[in-house]
Structure formats: C-alpha cells, structure tokens
Scaffold this motif. Structure first.
Motif, PDB file in Angstrom:
ATOM      1  N   GLY A 116      37.183  42.191  52.756  1.00  0.00           N
ATOM      2  CA  GLY A 116      37.537  40.779  53.020  1.00  0.00           C
ATOM      3  C   GLY A 116      37.237  40.392  54.332  1.00  0.00           C
ATOM      4  O   GLY A 116      36.756  39.324  54.620  1.00  0.00           O
ATOM      5  N   ALA A 117      37.640  41.260  55.223  1.00  0.00           N
ATOM      6  CA  ALA A 117      37.626  40.837  56.670  1.00  0.00           C
ATOM      7  C   ALA A 117      36.042  40.769  57.107  1.00  0.00           C
ATOM      8  O   ALA A 117      35.725  39.980  57.974  1.00  0.00           O
ATOM      9  CB  ALA A 117      38.351  41.954  57.524  1.00  0.00           C
ATOM     10  N   ILE A 118      35.178  41.609  56.553  1.00  0.00           N
ATOM     11  CA  ILE A 118      33.779  41.683  56.677  1.00  0.00           C
ATOM     12  C   ILE A 118      33.252  40.362  56.366  1.00  0.00           C
ATOM     13  O   ILE A 118      32.305  39.545  56.840  1.00  0.00           O
ATOM     14  CB  ILE A 118      33.116  42.842  56.297  1.00  0.00           C
ATOM     15  N   ALA A 119      33.637  39.788  54.746  1.00  0.00           N
ATOM     16  CA  ALA A 119      33.108  38.771  54.337  1.00  0.00           C
ATOM     17  C   ALA A 119      33.366  37.524  55.025  1.00  0.00           C
ATOM     18  O   ALA A 119      32.518  36.833  55.283  1.00  0.00           O
ATOM     19  CB  ALA A 119      33.590  38.722  52.735  1.00  0.00           C
ATOM     20  N   PHE A 120      34.700  37.290  55.729  1.00  0.00           N
ATOM     21  CA  PHE A 120      34.883  36.329  56.391  1.00  0.00           C
ATOM     22  C   PHE A 120      34.205  36.241  57.670  1.00  0.00           C
ATOM     23  O   PHE A 120      33.589  35.085  58.098  1.00  0.00           O
ATOM     24  CB  PHE A 120      36.356  36.303  56.541  1.00  0.00           C
ATOM     25  N   THR A 121      34.174  37.466  58.474  1.00  0.00           N
ATOM     26  CA  THR A 121      33.570  37.424  59.656  1.00  0.00           C
ATOM     27  C   THR A 121      32.154  37.172  59.618  1.00  0.00           C
ATOM     28  O   THR A 121      31.552  36.462  60.664  1.00  0.00           O
ATOM     29  CB  THR A 121      33.980  38.723  60.376  1.00  0.00           C
ATOM     30  N   PHE A 122      31.415  37.631  58.569  1.00  0.00           N
ATOM     31  CA  PHE A 122      29.988  37.718  58.722  1.00  0.00           C
ATOM     32  C   PHE A 122      29.514  36.414  58.014  1.00  0.00           C
ATOM     33  O   PHE A 122      28.411  36.247  57.596  1.00  0.00           O
ATOM     34  CB  PHE A 122      29.557  38.884  58.253  1.00  0.00           C
ATOM     35  N   MET A 180      35.829  28.663  54.164  1.00  0.00           N
ATOM     36  CA  MET A 180      35.350  29.899  54.557  1.00  0.00           C
ATOM     37  C   MET A 180      36.177  31.181  54.472  1.00  0.00           C
ATOM     38  O   MET A 180      35.794  32.163  53.995  1.00  0.00           O
ATOM     39  CB  MET A 180      34.218  29.825  55.792  1.00  0.00           C
ATOM     40  N   LEU A 181      37.448  30.876  54.733  1.00  0.00           N
ATOM     41  CA  LEU A 181      38.416  31.942  54.985  1.00  0.00           C
ATOM     42  C   LEU A 181      39.051  31.988  53.553  1.00  0.00           C
ATOM     43  O   LEU A 181      39.293  33.164  53.102  1.00  0.00           O
ATOM     44  CB  LEU A 181      39.488  31.664  55.945  1.00  0.00           C
ATOM     45  N   CYS A 182      39.250  30.881  52.768  1.00  0.00           N
ATOM     46  CA  CYS A 182      39.816  31.021  51.489  1.00  0.00           C
ATOM     47  C   CYS A 182      39.040  31.904  50.473  1.00  0.00           C
ATOM     48  O   CYS A 182      39.387  32.329  49.620  1.00  0.00           O
ATOM     49  CB  CYS A 182      40.282  29.354  51.035  1.00  0.00           C
ATOM     50  N   PHE A 183      37.467  31.600  50.617  1.00  0.00           N
ATOM     51  CA  PHE A 183      36.775  32.389  49.512  1.00  0.00           C
ATOM     52  C   PHE A 183      37.067  33.717  49.641  1.00  0.00           C
ATOM     53  O   PHE A 183      37.317  34.338  48.382  1.00  0.00           O
ATOM     54  CB  PHE A 183      35.364  31.879  49.842  1.00  0.00           C
ATOM     55  N   PRO A 184      36.700  34.511  50.607  1.00  0.00           N
ATOM     56  CA  PRO A 184      36.883  35.997  50.664  1.00  0.00           C
ATOM     57  C   PRO A 184      38.342  36.483  50.344  1.00  0.00           C
ATOM     58  O   PRO A 184      38.666  37.452  49.744  1.00  0.00           O
ATOM     59  CB  PRO A 184      36.585  36.473  51.981  1.00  0.00           C
ATOM     60  N   VAL A 185      39.295  35.645  50.422  1.00  0.00           N
ATOM     61  CA  VAL A 185      40.871  35.924  50.230  1.00  0.00           C
ATOM     62  C   VAL A 185      41.053  36.035  48.820  1.00  0.00           C
ATOM     63  O   VAL A 185      41.279  36.912  47.972  1.00  0.00           O
ATOM     64  CB  VAL A 185      41.798  35.220  51.038  1.00  0.00           C
ATOM     65  N   LEU A 186      40.740  34.842  47.905  1.00  0.00           N
ATOM     66  CA  LEU A 186      40.494  34.919  46.483  1.00  0.00           C
ATOM     67  C   LEU A 186      39.827  35.994  45.983  1.00  0.00           C
ATOM     68  O   LEU A 186      40.285  36.416  44.721  1.00  0.00           O
ATOM     69  CB  LEU A 186      40.446  33.408  46.051  1.00  0.00           C
ATOM     70  N   ALA A 187      38.504  36.017  46.439  1.00  0.00           N
ATOM     71  CA  ALA A 187      37.832  36.820  46.033  1.00  0.00           C
ATOM     72  C   ALA A 187      38.157  38.242  45.929  1.00  0.00           C
ATOM     73  O   ALA A 187      38.132  39.115  44.915  1.00  0.00           O
ATOM     74  CB  ALA A 187      36.179  37.128  46.853  1.00  0.00           C
ATOM     75  N   PHE A 188      38.822  38.793  46.849  1.00  0.00           N
ATOM     76  CA  PHE A 188      39.316  40.165  46.653  1.00  0.00           C
ATOM     77  C   PHE A 188      40.706  40.258  46.200  1.00  0.00           C
ATOM     78  O   PHE A 188      41.105  41.375  45.794  1.00  0.00           O
ATOM     79  CB  PHE A 188      39.206  40.814  48.028  1.00  0.00           C
ATOM     80  N   LEU A 189      41.467  39.356  46.003  1.00  0.00           N
ATOM     81  CA  LEU A 189      42.703  39.122  45.208  1.00  0.00           C
ATOM     82  C   LEU A 189      42.287  39.440  43.913  1.00  0.00           C
ATOM     83  O   LEU A 189      42.782  39.901  43.038  1.00  0.00           O
ATOM     84  CB  LEU A 189      43.318  37.926  45.515  1.00  0.00           C
ATOM     85  N   ALA A 190      40.977  38.865  43.371  1.00  0.00           N
ATOM     86  CA  ALA A 190      40.546  38.929  42.358  1.00  0.00           C
ATOM     87  C   ALA A 190      40.183  40.437  41.748  1.00  0.00           C
ATOM     88  O   ALA A 190      40.425  41.132  40.714  1.00  0.00           O
ATOM     89  CB  ALA A 190      39.241  38.166  41.841  1.00  0.00           C
ATOM     90  N   VAL A 191      39.664  41.267  42.885  1.00  0.00           N
ATOM     91  CA  VAL A 191      39.409  42.629  42.667  1.00  0.00           C
ATOM     92  C   VAL A 191      40.582  43.418  42.437  1.00  0.00           C
ATOM     93  O   VAL A 191      41.083  44.175  41.686  1.00  0.00           O
ATOM     94  CB  VAL A 191      38.429  43.223  43.708  1.00  0.00           C
TER      95      VAL A 191
END
Length: 824
Positions: free
Chosen positions: A126-132, A411-422
């Motif tokens: 998730g950190a990589i998703a947000f950063t990049f 941009m931050l919310c997307f990866p947070v919810l994405a990996f909460l889904a995983v």
C-alpha cells in the motif's frame, strides 16, 4: 536488544526494501545528479537576493528583487526556532533530492497501514502504491517540492488521529502533533487545507458511531487530546502561520482595493482562475487507464503515428512528416496544460472496487466519503453547483487555485481501501461467497478496460474544445486545404485512440493478475505471505513502468548543467551599475511570470503566487494595455529592455526620467478612493507631485511644506530590510521613496526616533521630513515573525518533551498497535 530486533525484524526488512527501491529508481540522484525541475529553476530567480544575503550569513525578510518588493515569508525564510525546520534540514542533508520526499511518502503511508492492522507486506504494498502514484512522481519532476513534502505527511497525520480515536490518547496525540507540525512547516497550506476535508469526514463518522454505541465520553476525550495536539502543532509553526496570515490579507488572495476597472473579485481569487485546472469528469478514467486522455500535454504523435502516415501518403517528405506529427499533442482534456495523468494503478483500482463491495470496517465509509468529496470538488467548473457552493461559502476555499490538486487526498484513500480489501479476503473464514464478489469487481474494472480496448469511441470523443481551432490553424498551414486539415485531425484522433487502447490492454492484464492472485488464495493455491509479497511486486511493476514515462534517468542532469538563466550582453552591461537599488523592466518577458529578469536585476516583474494585491492591481491597470512611463519613473526603473518587433533583437536604454531612490515633491493631491488614486497615477508628474489617499491627510502639514530647491534626500546604505537615507532641507518636505508600501513590519526612524509614514502613488512609501539634516531609516521588523519565533521555540520544546514521554510510556507497555478491545 536481540529480542527487539526479532520483534521488529520484518519492519526493518521492509524499510530496507524501501531504501533499495529508492536507490534503483533514483540511482542518478545518488551519483550526484539533480532533477532539472522547472519550478525549482523559476523559484531561484525569486530567491536570488535572499540567497545572496544568506551566503553572507545574513537573513532578510524582505526582498526588492521581484515584483518591486515583497516579504520573503512565502519565498524563503529560516524559521530557525521551529524544531521541524532543523528536522527537515537534516533529512535533506542526508538524502539527495527527491529521495528524501519519496522515503517520507513510503514510511508515512506504511505507518498508517500498520496502524490499520494490515500485515507488514500488505502495508508495504500500500505504501508503494501511494508513493508511486503518477501524481506524486509528476510533482517531483515539475519541482513542486513543497507540495510533495506536504502530501508526504498526510498518512502519518491520519495514523496519529486514528490511534487517538482508538484509545491510544497520548501516543496518537503526540504523533499527530509532530506530523501536523511537519505538514504545516512544508508550507503548502492548500494541501493541508484539503487534508482537513478527509479529517472532518473521519471525525464525523467516528462521532456517529460514538453516539450509536454510547461511547461519546471516550470520543470527546480523544478529540480533546487531538485538539491540544493541533494547538501544539500550530504553536510550533507560529512564526510562519502568523506571518502568512497577516501577509495574506495584502496579497492577491486578500480583499480587492478597486471597485472599478478590475476583473478581480472583492475577496479571494477569481473564479475562472481558481477553476482553470479542473479535472474532467471522464478524465477520472486515468485512475485506471493512464493514457486514455493522451498522457501529458507534451506527449505527441510520433514516428509511427497515423498523422505521419497520412502526411507521407500525401507526398510530404518523411522527415518533415515525422517532425510535423511531433508538434501535435495527444492530450485531449480541457486543462490548459498537464504534466501527466492521475494514475492510481490498475491493480489498486480493481482492489478499491472490491473493497467497496466486501470491506465491513467503518473505515470504508470514511475512505469512500473522502474520495467522493475530493473527486467531485476536483471537477471545478465541470461540476459548478458543488464547486460554487464551496467557493462562495466555505471559508478559505476561494484562496486556492488548481482545484484538481485535491485529488492528492483520493490518491491516498484508494490504496488504503484497496489493501483493506485484500486484508478482508485474508481474514474471512468462509471464503466461498467471496468469489462472486470478486467476479463483480472484475466485471466492473475489466469491463471498463474492455470497452476502451474494443469500442473506445463508444463514450469518449477523443476530441476537445480546441479541435476546431486546431483544424483552422492546419487549414492555414495547408494554404486553405480544409480537406487536408480534417484528414490530419482525424488521424490525430486515431492516434489518441491507439494509445488509449494500448494502455487499456495493459491495465486489463494487471487487473487479471490481481484477480488471479486472489482466486489462487481463495482456492488455497498460495498462502498469505505469497499473496502479500506478490501484490507488492505487481503493484510496484504496474506503477513503476508508468512513472518511468515521466521521471526517467534522463530527467537527471549534472548539477552544474541544471538549467539556470545566463546573463545576456545587455544584462551584463546593466550589472556594471554600482547603484545598489534600482529596477529593471524587461518588456520581452511576461510581467507576472518572469523567471529571468529577477535572477540578475531588481525587477518590477517576476513570479509569485503570493504577490502583493496593490502591485498586482498596478500591473493590471498601468501595464496591461500600454506601458505607463510615469509609473516606471516612480518605481525608479533605471533601465528598460525592449525587443525590435521586426528583428526580435534586444536593446536596452537608460531611463533618464527615473525618479531615483527618494525625492521631495512640490505638492500633494488627495484621492478619496483607491479607484481615484489609480486613475490619478495614470497620468501625473511623479517627480513633482504625490497622489495620496485622503485618510493619510492628518500625517501631512502642507502649510509648512514649501519645496526647498536646495534640499536633498539620498540613499546612503542599502539592505533589503534596512534602508538608510540622508536628508537636508531648510523647510519641512514631503518625501516619496521608490519602495513598496507594506505597513505590517516596516518602521521609519528619523534620527533613531520612530515617526509615521504613509502610502503615496498607490504603492510607494512617503513621509513628511522635518527641517534640517536627518538620518532616515526604514527597518523591516515584523512582530508576526519575531514574536512568532519565540512562540515557536517554546512550543518546539513542549513537542519534544511530549514525544519523548509518549514513546517512553509506549515502550514500557511494549504494545505499539491498536488495543484489541478497540478493534472493530
């Protein structure tokens, strides 16, 4: 100690991976190269005088280098009493630019995802998703350093708030205070302001559940701790915030002085200026398919393009055809310019949709609410009902432009919810029902990709409002052949469709990979660790390959080759003048965006998003239609650079009528309003008369002020924030100084005794000088800065003590996570 390493080994390993990623991606930076960032280069001209004095170990809070003169609060100021200034300086001294910012983005978002109880590998993904996310990388390329730095603290601030709301009162408050202090020090108030929307939604949802669960006492206890943390962060930044608040009232974001002949609103920025960079509604498809809107404004049809083929088929020389095609942009959105799309990742988009379906945690509703609000507000002029509601009624909203930048929150919310889904997939015991929900997410996300791949023009036109203008321009180029022009435009449209299809196929592949990983896990083909590490890998590959379109190794150059203005012959001639304080007007440069002239001279032009309102109004009224020589004279414009309209050759001439640093005038004319004052200086004799607002009449005794032809006033010592004049006269005199008026910090001393001064000629300083010989000092000593620094020092000490205390107590508990009883 060994036990500590054992407990935290995986975190240390992930931090090591972050360092490795930075080293590989930004290898040139570690070899001493630098990004040739446009905005950084432009800022250098604004900071030139400041840094020249800084090199002499002197700090100035006023500069005359740009736009006639202005405070340095929003250009560069040390704020040395602020502890975060030293932390930032240390970070930047250890890591090369932009590695420092990227590491902060990675570590901050990793902390947030760990606080949300994701396993370390998912948190790292998730950190990589947000950063990049492409927006972050594009900001780095463009040189929006402060904006990137501010975004880097979004996640850790939210982590601190969530900890406090979940019962970790002291630790959460301490972390919130620290990271919020860092956020404010990044000095990009617009980003901090947008983060506030996400925080308000989070607090609102938590309040709802507190009322529902009858736990309002603990909720308000958390809010109390967070309120104190906020006050402490504000206190740490007291000098910068106080100075900015005070100065902001006099900038282009403040209230207008004019009521006539002005396009400016009565308060705040102009609506059209604010909405200039509005996100297109359909342009949000770039979250999933990066080049669906053509990419950046600089992306053009290339060698293998249909445009080139059409031209070659029409008999145009192949080399000329390719060169011509490379002048036609593929971007077809309605933004004036874009460095690239907001691409969150196909993997992330798919997982985000899945998260909306399967995540049960109430955090989902916060993330969805923040995404919806920020995306809708990013539409600006494309969703005027909502945008105008905020623009007209929400405090401070009309102070900021480029509304599409609010997407940094989404941009931050997307990866947070994405990996909460995983994480939800991992935690769900009965996995059989998950497969149907997984298919729904696939059908939605993959379906969008398939539509763009198979029938891209079903919903998208691949044309914008500039198409007709482009057709008309091509018709002229092809000597009236409109058929040829339309053929080229149609070929350009096909090129746009081609790149959209290519990226749609690419995104579909990554969506299928993400689906396949979750399917394999549900079918027990792979374990949690393999699933988590695999998501880290494909997320990195997905975003890395898109980011390399914008930030390549070639983006770095040797530091000595970083583009900097080089003086022309005429600049070198002017620079021979030993006079310390005169101005130059270069008509070959745009006045409000001139990044060249201030690099070498004290200029009436320049760029600043926080320029003084009165000077901005002066430019609009006295320089937009024609150049007012009288105004040039009163500003002590000693040299004027012009361009020959036929040959474009530059020439320079000395302005013999420039009024000098200061002068005595024969008479004073009063104006009742700012409009009258502006009209009066449209045609007047600045050397002999002063136009003064009637409210200053009490400071002038005209009966005693007969002009003494033998009197004199001259500049004897120059420093931007301390000017010393010598005067002599046999009668009291009205003196006008060719320095910009700003009453919040400037003091005038006559023979070391403070005396009043006033504004003249709309933007200049003036004063009545008594009979005799006198030393006159103008000293810039703003209380907002110097008193603010004392508050910053005291608050910084408290912040350090609170952090040490909170970390000490937490170490004793040996429990950094969220209390088990608070998990929901």
């Amino acid at each position: 100690m060994n036990n500590w390493f054992k407990q935290n080994g995986i975190h240390l390993a992930i931090v090591g991976i972050f360092f490795a990623i930075c080293f590989v991606y930004f290898t040139p930076a570690f070899k001493g190269k630098a990004l040739g960032q446009n905005d950084v280069t432009r800022a250098q001209s604004t900071q030139k005088e400041i840094m020249d004095y800084r090199a002499k170990d002197t700090t100035i809070l006023w500069t005359n280098q740009v736009l006639g003169g202005m405070p340095t609060f929003q250009i560069w100021a040390p704020y040395s009493a602020n502890i975060t200034s030293h932390i930032i300086s240390t970070i930047k001294s250890i890591f090369p630019n932009p590695v420092d910012t990227v590491l902060l983005l990675l570590l901050g978002s990793y902390l947030l995802l760990c606080v949300l109880k994701l396993n370390p590998w998912l948190a790292a993904a998730g950190a990589i998703a947000f950063t990049f996310s492409s927006y972050n990388i594009i900001l780095l390329v463009a040189g929006h350093s402060n904006q990137s730095f501010a975004i880097a603290f979004f996640a850790p601030i939210l982590a601190g708030i969530i900890l406090a709301l979940r019962g970790k009162y002291l630790l959460g408050a301490a972390l919130t205070a620290f990271f919020l202090a860092m956020e404010i020090r990044a000095n990009h108030i617009q980003m901090t302001y947008y983060l506030m929307f996400a925080i308000m939604i989070l607090v609102g949802i938590e309040l709802y559940h507190a009322i529902k669960g009858k736990t309002t006492a603990t909720f308000f206890k958390s809010i109390g701790y967070l309120a104190l943390a906020t006050l402490l962060a504000i206190g740490v930044n007291a000098s910068s915030l106080w100075s900015t608040y005070e100065y902001g009232k006099d900038t282009i974001r403040g209230q207008s002085n004019l009521t006539q002949n002005t396009k400016e609103p009565s308060n705040g920025l102009a609506r059209d200026y604010t909405y200039e960079y509005s996100q297109g509604v359909a342009e949000c498809l770039t979250f999933l398919v990066p080049n669906v809107y053509g990419g950046s404004s600089s992306t053009t049809a290339g060698e293998d393009s249909k445009v080139a083929k059409v031209l070659i088929d029409k008999g145009v020389d192949p080399t000329q055809a390719v060169n011509f095609s490379q002048q036609l942009g593929l971007y077809w959105g309605d933004k004036p310019f874009t460095e690239g799309p907001n691409y969150y990742g196909a993997v992330i988009f798919f997982l985000f949709v899945l998260g909306l379906i399967i995540v049960k945690n109430r955090i989902k509703w916060w993330l969805l609410g923040a995404v919806l609000l920020t995306v809708f507000l990013s539409f600006g002029k494309n969703l005027p009902f909502l945008s105008d509601l905020f623009f007209n009624y929400f405090p401070l909203y009309n102070k900021f432009r480029a509304v599409d930048s609010i997407l940094a929150v989404a941009m931050l919310c997307f990866p947070v919810l994405a990996f909460l889904a995983v994480n939800e997939v991992i935690a769900t015991k009965d996995k059989a029902p998950l497969f149907k929900k997984l298919l729904i997410a696939l059908y939605i996300t993959g379906g969008i990709c398939l539509i763009i791949l198979v029938v891209p023009d079903l919903f998208l036109s691949f044309r914008n409002s500039q198409n007709q203008m482009l057709t008309d321009q091509l018709t002229q180029i092809f000597k009236g052949d409109s058929g040829m022009a339309n053929t080229v435009v149609n070929a350009l449209t096909q090129d746009r469709i081609s790149v959209a299809r290519s990226d749609a196929f690419r995104s579909l592949v990554f969506v299928l990979l993400a689906f396949g990983l979750l399917w394999a896990f549900i079918k027990q083909k792979i374990n949690v660790t393999v699933l988590s590490v695999a998501f880290l890998a494909i997320t990195l590959v997905d975003l890395w390959t898109i980011d390399k379109r914008y930030l390549k190794d070639e983006s770095f150059v040797d530091k000595q080759d970083v583009q900097q203005p080089k003086p022309r012959d005429i600049d070198q001639m002017i620079m021979r003048d030993s006079d310390p304080d005169y101005r130059v007007f270069d008509t070959s440069q745009p006045i409000k965006t001139d990044a060249f002239t201030p690099y070498f001279h004290k200029s009436i032009s320049g760029y600043s998003a926080a320029r003084l309102k009165r000077f901005d109004e002066l430019i609009d009224n006295q320089f937009s239609k024609s150049i007012n020589q009288d105004v040039l004279d009163m500003l002590n414009t000693k040299y004027i650079i012009t361009t020959d309209p036929k040959t474009q050759a530059l020439s320079m001439h000395a302005n013999e009528t420039a009024c000098g640093h200061a002068w005595f005038v024969k008479n004073v004319k009063y104006a009742q309003t700012a409009d009258e004052e502006m009209q009066a200086i449209s045609s007047f004799d600045p050397a002999n008369e002063a136009i003064v607002d009637n409210k200053y009449s009490k400071l002038i005794d005209e009966k005693q002020s007969a002009l003494d032809t033998t009197g004199f006033i001259k500049l004897v010592s120059y420093s931007p924030d301390h000017l010393v004049y010598q005067s002599g006269s046999t009668t009291p005199q009205i003196a006008v100084f060719s320095e910009i008026y700003y009453d919040k910090g400037w003091k005038m001393m006559i023979d070391d005794v403070e005396k009043p001064y006033f504004r003249a000629d709309y933007v200049l300083r003036a004063a009545q000088i008594p009979v005799g010989n006198h030393k006159i000092d103008f000293i810039f000593h703003p209380a907002s800065y110097y008193t603010g620094e004392k508050i910053s020092m005291a608050s910084s000490i408290i912040l350090v003590l609170v952090l040490i205390g909170a970390l000490f107590l937490e170490t004793r508990k040996k429990n950094f996570g969220v209390p088990a009883e608070a998990k929901k």
